[in-house]
Design a protein around this motif. Sequence first.
Motif, mmCIF file in Angstrom:
data_model
loop_
_atom_site.group_PDB
_atom_site.id
_atom_site.type_symbol
_atom_site.label_atom_id
_atom_site.label_comp_id
_atom_site.label_asym_id
_atom_site.label_seq_id
_atom_site.Cartn_x
_atom_site.Cartn_y
_atom_site.Cartn_z
ATOM 1 N N THR A 9 10.333 -27.031 9.282
ATOM 2 C CA THR A 9 9.651 -27.946 10.190
ATOM 3 C C THR A 9 9.635 -27.359 11.595
ATOM 4 O O THR A 9 10.474 -26.517 11.938
ATOM 5 C CB THR A 9 10.356 -29.316 10.235
ATOM 6 N N ASP A 16 2.608 -30.130 17.817
ATOM 7 C CA ASP A 16 2.220 -30.139 16.411
ATOM 8 C C ASP A 16 0.804 -30.704 16.283
ATOM 9 O O ASP A 16 0.620 -31.869 15.940
ATOM 10 C CB ASP A 16 3.215 -30.973 15.606
ATOM 11 N N GLN A 18 -1.494 -30.198 14.073
ATOM 12 C CA GLN A 18 -1.825 -30.609 12.708
ATOM 13 C C GLN A 18 -1.212 -31.973 12.405
ATOM 14 O O GLN A 18 -1.851 -32.837 11.802
ATOM 15 C CB GLN A 18 -1.365 -29.575 11.693
ATOM 16 N N GLY A 19 0.013 -32.203 12.825
ATOM 17 C CA GLY A 19 0.643 -33.501 12.638
ATOM 18 C C GLY A 19 -0.113 -34.591 13.385
ATOM 19 O O GLY A 19 -0.291 -35.703 12.877
ATOM 20 N N ILE A 22 -3.251 -35.371 11.429
ATOM 21 C CA ILE A 22 -2.914 -36.166 10.241
ATOM 22 C C ILE A 22 -2.650 -37.616 10.645
ATOM 23 O O ILE A 22 -3.122 -38.550 9.997
ATOM 24 C CB ILE A 22 -1.695 -35.565 9.510
ATOM 25 N N GLN A 39 4.223 -32.275 10.652
ATOM 26 C CA GLN A 39 3.958 -31.581 9.396
ATOM 27 C C GLN A 39 4.947 -30.433 9.229
ATOM 28 O O GLN A 39 5.533 -29.960 10.194
ATOM 29 C CB GLN A 39 2.505 -31.105 9.345
ATOM 30 N N LYS A 41 6.500 -27.500 5.826
ATOM 31 C CA LYS A 41 6.227 -26.868 4.534
ATOM 32 C C LYS A 41 7.501 -26.870 3.700
ATOM 33 O O LYS A 41 8.601 -26.855 4.226
ATOM 34 C CB LYS A 41 5.659 -25.464 4.708
#
Length: 80
Positions: A9, A16, A18-19, A22, A39, A41
């Motif tokens: 993380t 972030d 991308q977070g 989302i 976000q 992985k």
Amino acid sequence: MIKARVTVTLKNGVLDPQGKAIGGALSGLGFNGLRSVRQGKVFDIELEGSDRTAAESELKAMCDKLLANTVIEDYSIALL
């Protein structure tokens, strides 16, 4: 055989985007009350052998060398 899950993380304080995207998409779908979304992985890894200490050491080396960018990411290892 040893199974492990590595979760990577972003560190706190690292932006972030991308977070954020989302979170915006979830709000647009009607999911209200979201405070924040981050976000990350996940890697599920199987290693040969039964030495859990050696496996954890090897997994840490994998994270430090490839799986995580330790400048901006944290990781955790769970032996399953």
